[in-house]
Scaffold this active site. Structure first.
Site, PDB file in Angstrom:
ATOM      1  N   TYR A 157       0.836  -1.204   0.000  1.00  0.00           N
ATOM      2  CA  TYR A 157       0.000   0.000   0.000  1.00  0.00           C
ATOM      3  C   TYR A 157       0.872   1.257   0.000  1.00  0.00           C
ATOM      4  O   TYR A 157       0.677   2.166  -0.810  1.00  0.00           O
ATOM      5  CB  TYR A 157      -0.921  -0.015   1.212  1.00  0.00           C
ATOM      6  N   LYS A 161       1.106   3.930  -3.154  1.00  0.00           N
ATOM      7  CA  LYS A 161       0.670   5.306  -2.919  1.00  0.00           C
ATOM      8  C   LYS A 161       1.830   6.278  -3.137  1.00  0.00           C
ATOM      9  O   LYS A 161       1.644   7.378  -3.663  1.00  0.00           O
ATOM     10  CB  LYS A 161       0.112   5.457  -1.502  1.00  0.00           C
TER      11      LYS A 161
END
Length: 374
Positions: A157, A161
């Site tokens: 993640y 991102k």
């Protein structure tokens, strides 16, 4: 400066933050049109907006963020894009290819659609986790945009991102089809809480299963600074207004900003207790086992799951990196966002906590019943 008369596209419009931003835009900006993009837009959500819609047109774009044709249609005629849509996963439950496709490729396709369709402004919803904490658990207390930190990101993640944020900022000043220039910025939000936060519901459920005692997963000294969802929405609005202002655009464009508010600095576990104590919950005084032993247990579980992976996909309940995140002091100031964007938190800690606790109270009976019949 306002967004009156603008056409705004919000991706992830039916998510936790997206809903709050859409309502804020309707209530305060009187935009000409707000376009809601998500995999599915619930009719109940649309109906709930009727009371504050005024003369603003609402348009729905349902589909995948990786659909280039859909993105071009959604961007056509828009003046500002709020890109919130993403897969949020800190336990690595989602395959990397899927997360990369949504978080990175989806962002890249959306940026390309903005250039092709002459969208002037692009605000990207980033996260504190693109900064860390790193695997060593090096702390940051009241950091800022100039803080230097060795962020060896371990979560998929965080990695996706981070790359999506970089692509967003690199696209700043790209030439549009009509000869204009695209302005971009990224908002690195702290852990977001408030009405609709699924993580709070999860922790409340675990507390119910533990006889109304919240499970402590972080040391009291591992202080962070969560932010209320209403203040995050306000920061997005201020970013859009800054990018629209010709004088502020040159300052704001191409930059990232840490977004926090005046929620007291406390550990994740103590924050859960702060909003749930009025509902009758207590909290464990100490971690279930000493932190060093906890890390060792996580390591053993990770090794076992890795050995089983060729035969069956088993996910450990908690990994060392998540334990590090929960137990590392990691807080950041919003002063640069205040200076450049004009961002000031609208909701005080007292009001944010009251609203959050009242929402949790409304969900408590349903959560108890769900766990009872499980």
């Amino acid at each position: 400066m306002s967004l009156r008369g603008d056409v705004c596209l919000v991706t992830g419009a039916c998510g936790f933050l997206g809903k709050r931003l859409v309502r804020l835009l309707l209530e305060e900006e009187n935009a000409a049109e707000i376009r809601l993009m998500d995999k599915q837009v619930q009719s109940t959500f649309l109906q709930s907006l009727e009371g504050c819609r005024g003369d603003t047109k609402l348009a729905v774009f349902e589909g995948d963020i990786r659909d280039g044709d859909l993105l071009r249609k959604a961007c056509r005629g828009a003046s500002v894009v709020f890109h919130i849509a993403a897969i949020i996963d800190v336990i690595d439950a989602v395959e990397f290819s899927e997360m990369y496709g949504i978080n990175v490729k989806g962002t890249q396709l959306l940026l390309e659609a903005c250039i092709q369709e002459n969208v002037a402004s692009f605000i990207y919803t980033s996260t504190i986790e693109v900064m860390g904490p790193n695997s060593k658990g090096d702390p940051i207390v009241n950091g800022n945009e100039d803080t230097i930190y060795n962020n060896d990101l371990k979560f998929n993640y965080s990695k996706t991102k981070r790359e999506a944020e970089q692509r967003t900022l690199q696209a700043h000043n790209e030439v549009l089809q009509n000869g204009g220039r695209l302005a971009t910025c990224a908002l690195r939000c702290m852990y977001i809480y408030g009405e609709g936060c699924r993580f709070l519901l999860h922790h409340m459920g675990k507390g119910i299963q533990n006889k109304d005692v919240l499970i402590r997963m972080s040391l009291p000294e591992a202080r962070v600074n969560p932010i209320y969802v209403g203040n995050v929405a306000m920061a997005h609005l201020q970013a859009a207004l800054s990018l629209k202002d010709p004088q502020k655009r040159s300052i704001t464009g191409g930059n990232f900003y840490f977004i926090s508010d005046d929620t007291p600095h406390m550990s994740y576990s103590d924050f859960n207790y702060a909003v749930m104590a009025p509902l009758g919950f207590s909290i464990q005084e100490k971690l279930m086992v000493p932190l060093s032993l906890f890390y060792m247990l996580c390591f053993i579980m990770e090794v076992l799951c890795m050995m089983l992976r060729p035969f069956i996909r088993v996910r450990p309940p908690i990994k060392r990196q998540l334990l590090t995140m929960l137990n590392t002091p990691f807080s950041f100031s919003y002063q640069k966002a205040k200076r450049d964007l004009g961002y000031v938190p609208r909701y005080t800690w007292e009001e944010a906590r009251k609203r959050t606790t009242e929402w949790l109270a409304s969900e408590l009976t349903k959560e108890r019943e769900r766990i009872r019949v499980k």
